[in-house]
Motif scaffolding. Structure first.
Motif, PDB file in Angstrom:
ATOM      1  N   ARG A 102      22.713  62.660   3.922  1.00 38.47           N
ATOM      2  CA  ARG A 102      22.186  63.169   2.497  1.00 38.47           C
ATOM      3  C   ARG A 102      23.326  62.606   2.005  1.00 38.47           C
ATOM      4  NH1 ARG A 102      23.549  69.012   1.861  1.00 38.47           N
ATOM      5  NH2 ARG A 102      24.317  69.623   4.102  1.00 38.47           N
ATOM      6  N   PHE A 103      24.057  63.125   2.500  1.00 35.73           N
ATOM      7  CA  PHE A 103      25.498  61.987   1.656  1.00 35.73           C
ATOM      8  C   PHE A 103      25.946  61.467   1.125  1.00 35.73           C
ATOM      9  CE2 PHE A 103      26.694  66.060   4.456  1.00 35.73           C
ATOM     10  CZ  PHE A 103      26.771  66.881   3.843  1.00 35.73           C
ATOM     11  N   PHE A 104      24.986  60.221   1.685  1.00 40.73           N
ATOM     12  CA  PHE A 104      25.127  58.908   1.435  1.00 40.73           C
ATOM     13  C   PHE A 104      24.301  58.139   1.153  1.00 40.73           C
ATOM     14  CE2 PHE A 104      27.110  59.726   6.320  1.00 40.73           C
ATOM     15  CZ  PHE A 104      28.945  58.519   5.979  1.00 40.73           C
ATOM     16  N   THR A 105      23.879  57.236   0.429  1.00 43.15           N
ATOM     17  CA  THR A 105      22.247  56.325   0.419  1.00 43.15           C
ATOM     18  C   THR A 105      22.445  55.538   1.706  1.00 43.15           C
ATOM     19  OG1 THR A 105      22.828  56.108  -1.773  1.00 43.15           O
ATOM     20  CG2 THR A 105      21.639  54.764  -0.976  1.00 43.15           C
ATOM     21  N   TRP A 106      21.254  56.290   2.178  1.00 40.29           N
ATOM     22  CA  TRP A 106      20.826  55.673   4.159  1.00 40.29           C
ATOM     23  C   TRP A 106      20.165  55.034   3.619  1.00 40.29           C
ATOM     24  CZ3 TRP A 106      24.519  56.923   7.318  1.00 40.29           C
ATOM     25  CH2 TRP A 106      24.247  56.471   8.125  1.00 40.29           C
ATOM     26  N   ASP A 107      20.076  53.382   5.508  1.00 45.54           N
ATOM     27  CA  ASP A 107      19.228  52.898   4.800  1.00 45.54           C
ATOM     28  C   ASP A 107      18.782  52.451   6.725  1.00 45.54           C
ATOM     29  OD1 ASP A 107      17.611  50.570   5.842  1.00 45.54           O
ATOM     30  OD2 ASP A 107      18.390  49.018   4.634  1.00 45.54           O
ATOM     31  N   TYR A 108      18.095  53.057   7.346  1.00 47.92           N
ATOM     32  CA  TYR A 108      17.960  53.489   9.076  1.00 47.92           C
ATOM     33  C   TYR A 108      17.832  52.359   9.384  1.00 47.92           C
ATOM     34  CZ  TYR A 108      17.572  58.731   8.618  1.00 47.92           C
ATOM     35  OH  TYR A 108      17.655  60.211   8.055  1.00 47.92           O
ATOM     36  N   ASN A 109      17.201  50.944   8.826  1.00 49.14           N
ATOM     37  CA  ASN A 109      17.117  50.048   9.404  1.00 49.14           C
ATOM     38  C   ASN A 109      18.616  49.309   9.711  1.00 49.14           C
ATOM     39  OD1 ASN A 109      14.873  49.776  10.068  1.00 49.14           O
ATOM     40  ND2 ASN A 109      14.327  48.819   7.570  1.00 49.14           N
ATOM     41  N   LYS A 110      20.124  49.198   9.092  1.00 46.46           N
ATOM     42  CA  LYS A 110      20.893  49.357   9.382  1.00 46.46           C
ATOM     43  C   LYS A 110      21.469  49.199  10.964  1.00 46.46           C
ATOM     44  CE  LYS A 110      23.004  48.281   4.584  1.00 46.46           C
ATOM     45  NZ  LYS A 110      23.764  49.070   4.362  1.00 46.46           N
ATOM     46  N   SER A 111      21.059  50.498  10.945  1.00 44.82           N
ATOM     47  CA  SER A 111      21.163  50.418  12.768  1.00 44.82           C
ATOM     48  C   SER A 111      20.641  49.732  13.543  1.00 44.82           C
ATOM     49  CB  SER A 111      21.244  52.134  13.183  1.00 44.82           C
ATOM     50  OG  SER A 111      19.899  52.693  13.244  1.00 44.82           O
ATOM     51  N   LEU A 112      19.695  49.307  13.277  1.00 46.00           N
ATOM     52  CA  LEU A 112      18.321  48.647  14.415  1.00 46.00           C
ATOM     53  C   LEU A 112      19.229  47.194  14.593  1.00 46.00           C
ATOM     54  CD1 LEU A 112      14.930  49.692  13.506  1.00 46.00           C
ATOM     55  CD2 LEU A 112      16.703  51.115  14.748  1.00 46.00           C
ATOM     56  N   ILE A 113      20.093  46.456  13.988  1.00 40.51           N
ATOM     57  CA  ILE A 113      20.564  45.587  14.135  1.00 40.51           C
ATOM     58  C   ILE A 113      21.587  45.166  14.702  1.00 40.51           C
ATOM     59  CG2 ILE A 113      21.654  43.436  12.412  1.00 40.51           C
ATOM     60  CD1 ILE A 113      21.048  44.406  10.233  1.00 40.51           C
ATOM     61  N   HIS A 114      21.097  44.454  16.120  1.00 43.03           N
ATOM     62  CA  HIS A 114      22.061  44.576  16.928  1.00 43.03           C
ATOM     63  C   HIS A 114      23.796  44.002  16.593  1.00 43.03           C
ATOM     64  CE1 HIS A 114      19.000  45.883  19.660  1.00 43.03           C
ATOM     65  NE2 HIS A 114      18.026  44.798  19.528  1.00 43.03           N
ATOM     66  N   GLY A 115      24.645  43.847  17.869  1.00 43.13           N
ATOM     67  CA  GLY A 115      25.698  43.505  17.707  1.00 43.13           C
ATOM     68  C   GLY A 115      27.037  44.071  16.883  1.00 43.13           C
ATOM     69  N   ASN A 116      28.108  43.674  17.053  1.00 40.37           N
ATOM     70  CA  ASN A 116      28.701  44.215  16.356  1.00 40.37           C
ATOM     71  C   ASN A 116      29.419  43.916  14.681  1.00 40.37           C
ATOM     72  OD1 ASN A 116      29.680  41.988  15.588  1.00 40.37           O
ATOM     73  ND2 ASN A 116      31.506  41.381  17.310  1.00 40.37           N
ATOM     74  N   SER A 117      30.391  45.094  14.425  1.00 40.67           N
ATOM     75  CA  SER A 117      30.192  45.293  12.684  1.00 40.67           C
ATOM     76  C   SER A 117      29.773  43.774  12.211  1.00 40.67           C
ATOM     77  CB  SER A 117      31.670  45.663  12.463  1.00 40.67           C
ATOM     78  OG  SER A 117      31.614  46.823  13.170  1.00 40.67           O
ATOM     79  N   PHE A 118      31.073  42.231  12.751  1.00 36.83           N
ATOM     80  CA  PHE A 118      31.029  41.369  11.430  1.00 36.83           C
ATOM     81  C   PHE A 118      29.279  40.717  12.136  1.00 36.83           C
ATOM     82  CE2 PHE A 118      31.130  36.683  12.294  1.00 36.83           C
ATOM     83  CZ  PHE A 118      31.900  36.647  11.021  1.00 36.83           C
ATOM     84  N   GLU A 119      28.720  41.051  13.501  1.00 39.58           N
ATOM     85  CA  GLU A 119      27.416  40.067  13.572  1.00 39.58           C
ATOM     86  C   GLU A 119      27.164  40.651  12.747  1.00 39.58           C
ATOM     87  OE1 GLU A 119      28.763  38.540  18.526  1.00 39.58           O
ATOM     88  OE2 GLU A 119      27.723  40.262  18.016  1.00 39.58           O
ATOM     89  N   ARG A 120      26.729  42.564  12.633  1.00 40.14           N
ATOM     90  CA  ARG A 120      25.768  42.872  11.740  1.00 40.14           C
ATOM     91  C   ARG A 120      26.030  41.751  10.626  1.00 40.14           C
ATOM     92  NH1 ARG A 120      24.798  49.218  13.152  1.00 40.14           N
ATOM     93  NH2 ARG A 120      25.127  48.580  16.168  1.00 40.14           N
ATOM     94  N   LYS A 121      26.903  42.855   9.407  1.00 38.60           N
ATOM     95  CA  LYS A 121      27.396  42.055   8.409  1.00 38.60           C
ATOM     96  C   LYS A 121      27.124  40.654   8.067  1.00 38.60           C
ATOM     97  CE  LYS A 121      30.817  45.359   7.159  1.00 38.60           C
ATOM     98  NZ  LYS A 121      32.071  46.122   6.776  1.00 38.60           N
ATOM     99  N   LEU A 122      26.658  39.790   8.944  1.00 31.70           N
ATOM    100  CA  LEU A 122      26.452  38.292   9.043  1.00 31.70           C
ATOM    101  C   LEU A 122      25.245  38.168   9.003  1.00 31.70           C
ATOM    102  CD1 LEU A 122      27.856  35.681   9.048  1.00 31.70           C
ATOM    103  CD2 LEU A 122      27.512  35.457  11.086  1.00 31.70           C
ATOM    104  N   ALA A 123      24.222  38.861   9.817  1.00 29.05           N
ATOM    105  CA  ALA A 123      23.306  38.974  10.142  1.00 29.05           C
ATOM    106  C   ALA A 123      22.237  39.271   8.190  1.00 29.05           C
ATOM    107  CB  ALA A 123      22.475  39.643  10.760  1.00 29.05           C
ATOM    108  N   ILE A 124      22.813  40.247   8.080  1.00 30.14           N
ATOM    109  CA  ILE A 124      22.111  41.197   6.418  1.00 30.14           C
ATOM    110  C   ILE A 124      22.911  39.851   5.437  1.00 30.14           C
ATOM    111  CG2 ILE A 124      23.413  42.765   4.967  1.00 30.14           C
ATOM    112  CD1 ILE A 124      23.560  44.396   6.882  1.00 30.14           C
ATOM    113  N   MET A 125      24.068  39.402   5.067  1.00 29.22           N
ATOM    114  CA  MET A 125      24.491  38.247   4.666  1.00 29.22           C
ATOM    115  C   MET A 125      22.927  36.829   4.784  1.00 29.22           C
ATOM    116  SD  MET A 125      28.406  38.497   4.553  1.00 29.22           S
ATOM    117  CE  MET A 125      28.344  36.788   3.068  1.00 29.22           C
TER     118      MET A 125
END
Length: 359
Positions: free
Chosen positions: A256-279
């Motif tokens: 509740r302290f964030f605008t939260w998207d539960y699907n983001k934690s389902l993406i595999h990989g490290n932080s860089f790989e996750r952001k790349l996948a989202i892009m």
């Protein structure tokens, strides 16, 4: 127990008298007996008869303060059986043998008085009570409390929840270093790291999925060290409720302290790989989308810094005590747990203040 559940459960460290509402809501009707009622405690008293201990007895004399916000969140706390234990802001249950009194302070509401009747059904079922209103008590009532005397008239204060502060942290050989992240969002939570969310009344330690098992095992110690270090110079109690939350298993009272998207934690990989996948592919959002405030300053703070200024360190003098701003929306946070049908509400994004140095 947490390890057996593959760290999917939230681990909470709580002290008596500092319990948050989400703890009480598990029990609905919660009773604390002074001195204890278990067989183990009774045996301890028998073996240490020279010490002064009190054991609750159903047919003995006892006084309970009743508190809570409704049938799903009510507590009866046994207190000293003396008149000074009364408080005009609460209702009480007093029993001695087959005699039962209910006492209503002058500052209580009809809802408070309804809770007393509910708790009476738990503590002394099928027994008729003798209602007492403050100022019209019987002599028998005062006699059981050892005589009439002055008593408090203010509710017992609890730490108020304020605008949250997010910190990235490193922990090595018992030393904790933190850096505050301004205008934070869910994307600031990196899967390889541990973060601390300080809400003043509660402290959360968030552990990323890629954090190694050794660092993960120190999560509770990290939270305790944070309270001990007093980075925000606000004198947080060492008994402040402390929660350890693992990425992918965040409860609503954290998200509740964030605008939260539960699907983001389902993406595999490290932080860089996750952001790349989202892009590249984007994410189909499943979002807790609470109402957030604009970058208006509260409590005398300046406006929100831009992204490039999110995480910066600046030295400061201990005399420059940091005072948290209070948002008008924060009063709605407690109602989030008192009303099961209420939507998750986010606090407002923190506004700028000097960063905490890497101490």
């Amino acid at each position: 127990m947490v390890e057996s559940l593959k760290s999917q459960a939230v681990q909470a460290r709580l002290y008596e008298g500092k319990e948050p509402i989400q703890f009480f809501s598990i029990f609905q009707s919660f009773i604390v007996y002074k001195g204890g009622a278990s067989s183990g405690y009774k045996k301890f008293v028998e073996e240490n008869s020279s010490a002064e201990h009190e054991i609750y007895k159903e047919d003995g004399i006892a006084l309970f303060r009743v508190q809570g916000s409704g049938p799903d969140n009510m507590q009866a706390i046994q207190v000293e059986t003396v008149a000074y234990s009364l408080n005009s802001a609460y209702c009480y249950i007093l029993h001695s043998g087959s005699t039962v009194f209910t006492w209503s302070g002058n500052l209580t509401t009809s809802e408070d008085q309804a809770l007393v009747e509910r708790q009476l059904d738990v503590i002394k079922p099928n027994m008729q009570s003798k209602p007492q209103k403050e100022g019209t008590e019987s002599e028998q009532f005062w006699s059981l409390l050892g005589g009439k005397c002055e008593h408090p008239s203010q509710k017992i204060g609890k730490e108020q929840e304020n605008d949250p502060h997010l910190f990235s942290c490193t922990y090595s050989k018992g030393n904790l270093k933190v850096t505050e992240i301004f205008n934070f969002s869910q994307d600031d939570l990196m899967t390889e790291d541990i973060f601390i969310l300080d809400c003043h009344s509660d402290v959360f330690v968030w552990v990323g999925q890629k954090v190694d098992s050794k660092a993960r095992s120190h999560a509770l110690s990290i939270g305790e060290k944070f309270l001990e270090s007093n980075f925000l110079m606000e004198k947080l109690s060492r008994e402040t409720p402390l929660f350890v939350v693992v990425e992918g298993c965040e409860p609503p009272f954290f998200t509740r302290f964030f605008t939260w998207d539960y699907n983001k934690s389902l993406i595999h990989g490290n932080s860089f790989e996750r952001k790349l996948a989202i892009m590249k592919n984007g994410v189909t959002p499943t979002v807790d989308k609470p109402k957030r405030r604009s970058s208006t300053s509260y409590g005398g703070r300046s406006s929100v810094p831009d992204k490039s200024q999110r995480s910066r360190s600046m030295s400061f003098s201990p005399e420059r005590v940091r005072v948290r701003g209070r948002s008008p929306a924060l009063t709605a946070l407690a109602a989030n747990f008192e009303n099961p049908s209420a939507r998750n509400i986010s606090t407002l994004p923190p506004v700028v203040r000097n960063s905490i140095p890497n101490l």
